[in-house]
Design an enzyme around this catalytic site. Structure first.
Site, short mmCIF file in Angstrom:
data_model
loop_
_atom_site.label_atom_id
_atom_site.label_comp_id
_atom_site.label_asym_id
_atom_site.label_seq_id
_atom_site.Cartn_x
_atom_site.Cartn_y
_atom_site.Cartn_z
N ASP A 13 75.18 72.52 -76.83
CA ASP A 13 75.01 72.64 -78.27
C ASP A 13 74.40 71.36 -78.84
OD1 ASP A 13 76.17 75.12 -78.14
OD2 ASP A 13 78.14 74.46 -78.87
N GLU A 140 75.02 87.04 -74.69
CA GLU A 140 74.07 85.96 -74.41
C GLU A 140 73.57 86.04 -72.97
OE1 GLU A 140 75.26 82.58 -77.72
OE2 GLU A 140 75.94 82.28 -75.67
N SER A 223 88.06 85.02 -92.70
CA SER A 223 89.21 84.54 -93.47
C SER A 223 90.25 85.64 -93.75
CB SER A 223 88.74 83.95 -94.81
OG SER A 223 88.06 84.93 -95.57
N ALA A 249 82.92 77.65 -82.65
CA ALA A 249 83.56 78.31 -81.50
C ALA A 249 84.79 79.11 -81.90
CB ALA A 249 83.94 77.26 -80.46
N ALA A 250 84.92 79.45 -83.18
CA ALA A 250 86.12 80.14 -83.64
C ALA A 250 86.33 81.48 -82.93
CB ALA A 250 86.04 80.36 -85.15
N GLY A 251 85.28 82.31 -82.90
CA GLY A 251 85.40 83.62 -82.25
C GLY A 251 85.61 83.52 -80.76
N ASP A 252 84.96 82.55 -80.12
CA ASP A 252 85.11 82.37 -78.68
C ASP A 252 86.52 81.90 -78.33
OD1 ASP A 252 82.44 83.06 -78.39
OD2 ASP A 252 81.77 80.98 -78.55
N SER A 292 86.69 71.03 -79.51
CA SER A 292 87.64 71.43 -80.54
C SER A 292 88.63 72.49 -80.08
CB SER A 292 86.88 71.97 -81.77
OG SER A 292 86.25 73.20 -81.46
#
Length: 301
Positions: A13, A140, A223, A249-252, A292
């Site tokens: 990234d 991907e 949210s 990377a929230a969904g991952d 994170s």
């Protein structure tokens, strides 16, 4: 300990911090530039292993500096990389992330070697698939490779989990051998034609996906939380309110953490979603993808 195999992308990234997205024709300065390990597949693998799952990766990198960097990151996180192929002269995948002050991001992907995974590569990795509790894939990598891997998993009673991201057309052939699909609201809308704004519209979209052949559905709603539908139950698990700095990377994180806790029959799906929701809420409070992603101790602490 859950055994998870991930067929997925490996990217570096490149994060461009900006105040807002530029308008057409506008030139504007960035606040800073940084790099971090990423790729939806790699992110999900890191999330799974940090939450206690034994994790194997199927993928491809180039023999460049980015490829070396990503293999080092995966190995340092105790991920089995024996099915990660190094392509001579290949270019490791890259993601250019436009990160706004609001915490929202826009991402431009250079697929690189992620798009060069072959049918033979999948066949060579079939033992990694057969020995897993769950096989996870995302868009991907090419859909043809996912279908081939899911067929192997299906024949060997391995639970298949599909994250249809980035959004694209999907065939019913793949959906029929998908045990659990986890799109966000945009991806679910593209697959069903339903504009998803709340629990009711999420439920409507989930039922359409079930009719197309998927056994179980989780639609993440940002949210608002995550809506789930199985053969025996459904409901909305609310999101936790936090100060989001970077949602990359929230969904991952959600998917990797979810699978680390999920029972093979999905009987504890509600509890697993709650755990994944908390893990994801920790991720968005820090900058970068892999750096994170929290450990199980941080989630449960």
């Amino acid at each position: 300990m859950k055994r998870i195999t991930i067929l997925g992308s490996i990217n570096v990234d490149v994060i461009l911090e900006i105040s807002r997205l530029p308008k057409p024709g506008e030139t504007m300065p960035m606040k800073s530039l940084s790099t971090a390990g990423g790729g939806k597949g790699a992110n999900q693998a890191i999330a799974a292993v940090r939450s206690g799952a034994a994790t194997t990766f199927i993928g491809k990198v180039g023999d460049d500096a980015y490829g070396e960097k990503m293999l080092t990151i995966l190995k340092e996180n105790n991920i089995d990389t024996s099915s990660v192929i190094i392509k001579k002269g290949g270019q490791t995948g890259q993601a250019y992330i436009l990160l706004q002050e609001s915490g929202q991001n826009s991402i431009i992907i250079n697929g690189g070697t992620n798009r060069e995974i072959t049918a033979n590569d999948v066949i060579k990795a079939q033992n990694s698939i057969k020995n897993a509790d769950f096989l996870i894939a995302q868009f991907e990598v090419d859909i043809e490779r996912i279908l081939e891997a899911f067929i192997i998993a299906h024949k060997n009673k391995v639970v298949t989990i599909l994250n249809p991201a980035p959004a694209k057309d999907i065939t019913d052939d793949l959906l029929k051998i998908t045990d659990l699909i986890v799109p966000n609201e945009i991806e679910a809308q593209m697959m069903t034609g339903i504009e998803i704004t709340d629990e009711n519209t999420a439920a409507e979209a989930a039922k359409i996906l079930r009719k197309r052949g998927v056994k179980n559905v989780i639609i993440t709603l940002g949210s608002q939380g995550a809506y789930y539908l199985t053969e025996s139950e459904d409901g909305l698990i609310p999101a936790l309110r936090v100060n989001a700095i970077d949602t990359t990377a929230a969904g991952d994180t959600f998917i990797g953490a979810l699978c680390s806790q999920l029972e093979n029959n999905l009987g504890n799906i509600k509890e697993a979603i709650k755990y994944a929701t908390k893990a994801s809420s920790i991720t968005v409070q820090k900058l970068g993808a892999i750096p994170s992603i929290p450990t199980i101790k941080q989630v449960n602490g």
